[in-house]
Design a protein around this motif. Structure first.
Motif, PDB file in Angstrom:
ATOM      1  N   ALA A  92     -20.547   9.758 -64.845  1.00  0.00           N
ATOM      2  CA  ALA A  92     -19.098   9.932 -64.931  1.00  0.00           C
ATOM      3  C   ALA A  92     -18.493  10.225 -63.569  1.00  0.00           C
ATOM      4  O   ALA A  92     -17.365   9.795 -63.274  1.00  0.00           O
ATOM      5  N   GLU A 112     -31.756   9.949 -70.336  1.00  0.00           N
ATOM      6  CA  GLU A 112     -31.290   8.772 -71.067  1.00  0.00           C
ATOM      7  C   GLU A 112     -32.429   8.006 -71.731  1.00  0.00           C
ATOM      8  O   GLU A 112     -32.329   7.599 -72.901  1.00  0.00           O
ATOM      9  N   GLU A 147     -26.964  13.599 -67.957  1.00  0.00           N
ATOM     10  CA  GLU A 147     -26.957  12.209 -68.416  1.00  0.00           C
ATOM     11  C   GLU A 147     -25.528  11.675 -68.519  1.00  0.00           C
ATOM     12  O   GLU A 147     -25.267  10.500 -68.241  1.00  0.00           O
ATOM     13  N   ARG A 148     -24.610  12.547 -68.875  1.00  0.00           N
ATOM     14  CA  ARG A 148     -23.203  12.159 -68.984  1.00  0.00           C
ATOM     15  C   ARG A 148     -22.437  12.446 -67.694  1.00  0.00           C
ATOM     16  O   ARG A 148     -21.630  11.624 -67.238  1.00  0.00           O
ATOM     17  N   GLU A 165     -20.605   4.275 -67.019  1.00  0.00           N
ATOM     18  CA  GLU A 165     -20.789   4.818 -68.358  1.00  0.00           C
ATOM     19  C   GLU A 165     -22.173   5.395 -68.629  1.00  0.00           C
ATOM     20  O   GLU A 165     -22.354   6.120 -69.623  1.00  0.00           O
ATOM     21  N   SER A 166     -23.171   5.100 -67.808  1.00  0.00           N
ATOM     22  CA  SER A 166     -24.518   5.564 -68.135  1.00  0.00           C
ATOM     23  C   SER A 166     -25.386   5.647 -66.880  1.00  0.00           C
ATOM     24  O   SER A 166     -25.093   4.998 -65.873  1.00  0.00           O
ATOM     25  N   SER A 185     -27.110  17.449 -69.970  1.00  0.00           N
ATOM     26  CA  SER A 185     -25.708  17.027 -69.824  1.00  0.00           C
ATOM     27  C   SER A 185     -25.514  16.198 -68.564  1.00  0.00           C
ATOM     28  O   SER A 185     -24.506  15.495 -68.430  1.00  0.00           O
ATOM     29  N   ALA A 218     -30.867  12.667 -64.922  1.00  0.00           N
ATOM     30  CA  ALA A 218     -29.969  11.943 -65.819  1.00  0.00           C
ATOM     31  C   ALA A 218     -30.654  10.703 -66.391  1.00  0.00           C
ATOM     32  O   ALA A 218     -30.554  10.413 -67.595  1.00  0.00           O
TER      33      ALA A 218
END
Length: 331
Positions: free
Chosen positions: A182, A167, A177-178, A187-188, A175, A163
């Motif tokens: 989460a 970024e 990364e999100r 948020e990141s 995906s 992730a």
């Protein structure tokens, strides 16, 4: 009638069953983690003592069984087996005491043969092989220092790393990364890294991420690569165990146990099956349906010389008790 005391002690929970030689379950209890690696030898004995008291409804003083079978995560060397055996012997709970790694419980629970290969993947990963003549193939399973990869933390860390690299551009877009941040409500990936660094989110919580990876793997190449790596580690452990026991050409069962392999999606199982077909043509791969405490109890019945019908009775009654402990309706 003779009785057996069975314990499956893990990194997250402990199951205990007291079973008569005819297979009747005389008591069952579930409690906290008891792996000596995490709670120490005395901590392990105290957890077991409390569960005996809960199962029997009376203090765990003196003899409660003829045979005790304690199969524990984190018991990986003979010296560790001896240390725990001596501590249990001091409590006087049983005349004969057998101590081993919890992989033996998964293997015995999953097959009536009593031999084969089992891989357990939960917080960590381990493997045991047992030949028809009783020979064993084992691994130290101490994590990176013994070359291991594949527990829940390893998969979670791989996802977190992927992730972060997605970024900042060092790695392919994913995906994860999100999905990874989460899961933790941030948020990141960079914010997740900061929260872990500052201690706001505990590093050990990365063990929660494998289901996220399994779900993403259907449509995400990076997640799929993590799943495939896990499958390759299971295959590598199994292959070496079978080669050591000279069983690669025999009709052997490979049992998959532990939370990670139980929760894994179809891709994981299919990848393991494909890898094992290259190892030997007659190897059968399947998840162990019965909980490991069933295997510990069956090994206790083996030691008691129980009649054949006792094993089926014990399996049914312990599975029912375990479902009850999980809050699953019984009957």
């Amino acid at each position: 009638m003779k009785r057996g005391l069975a314990v499956d002690g893990g990194n997250s929970k402990t199951d205990l069953a007291l079973v008569a030689a005819d297979g009747e379950v005389l008591g069952f209890a579930r409690g906290p983690a008891s792996s000596p690696h995490n709670v120490g030898i005395e901590g392990t004995v105290e957890v077991v003592s409390g569960l005996i008291e809960e199962a029997l409804g009376e203090p765990a003083t003196g003899r409660v069984a003829d045979v005790a079978e304690l199969l524990m995560a984190g018991v990986d060397f003979p010296a560790e087996e001896d240390e725990l055996r001596d501590a249990v012997r001091g409590r006087g709970w049983a005349e004969e005491i057998f101590v081993g790694n919890d992989t033996f419980a998964v293997l015995r629970a999953g097959t009536e043969r009593g031999w084969g290969v089992a891989v357990v993947c939960g917080a960590g990963i381990n493997c045991v092989g047992v030949a028809p003549d009783g020979r064993h193939a084992r691994f130290p399973a101490l994590g990176p220092t013994t070359g291991d990869w594949g527990g829940g933390f390893d998969v979670g860390l791989a996802a977190t790393s992927a992730a972060a690299r997605s970024e900042d551009g060092r790695g392919p877009h994913s995906s994860l990364e999100r999905l990874v941040p989460a899961h933790f409500g941030v948020e990141s990936p960079s914010r997740l890294a900061e929260e872990i660094h500052r201690g706001a989110i505990q590093m050990r919580r990365l063990e929660e991420l494998p289901p996220v990876v399994f779900s993403a793997a259907a449509d995400d190449v990076v997640a799929a690569q993590i799943v495939d790596r896990l499958a390759s580690e299971v295959v590598a452990l199994s292959r070496v165990a079978l080669e050591r026991l000279e069983l690669t050409n025999e009709p052997v069962e490979l049992l998959l146990g532990g939370g990670l392999l139980q929760a894994g999606d179809g891709r994981l199982l299919q990848s393991i099956e494909a890898g094992m077909r290259e190892v030997g043509p007659a190897i059968e791969v399947h998840r162990s349906v019965s909980p490991p405490i069933v295997g510990a109890a069956l090994l206790a019945l083996d030691a008691l010389g129980a009649p054949s019908d006792a094993f089926a009775r014990a399996r049914v009654e312990i599975e029912s008790a375990a479902r009850g402990a999980e809050g699953i309706p019984v009957g």
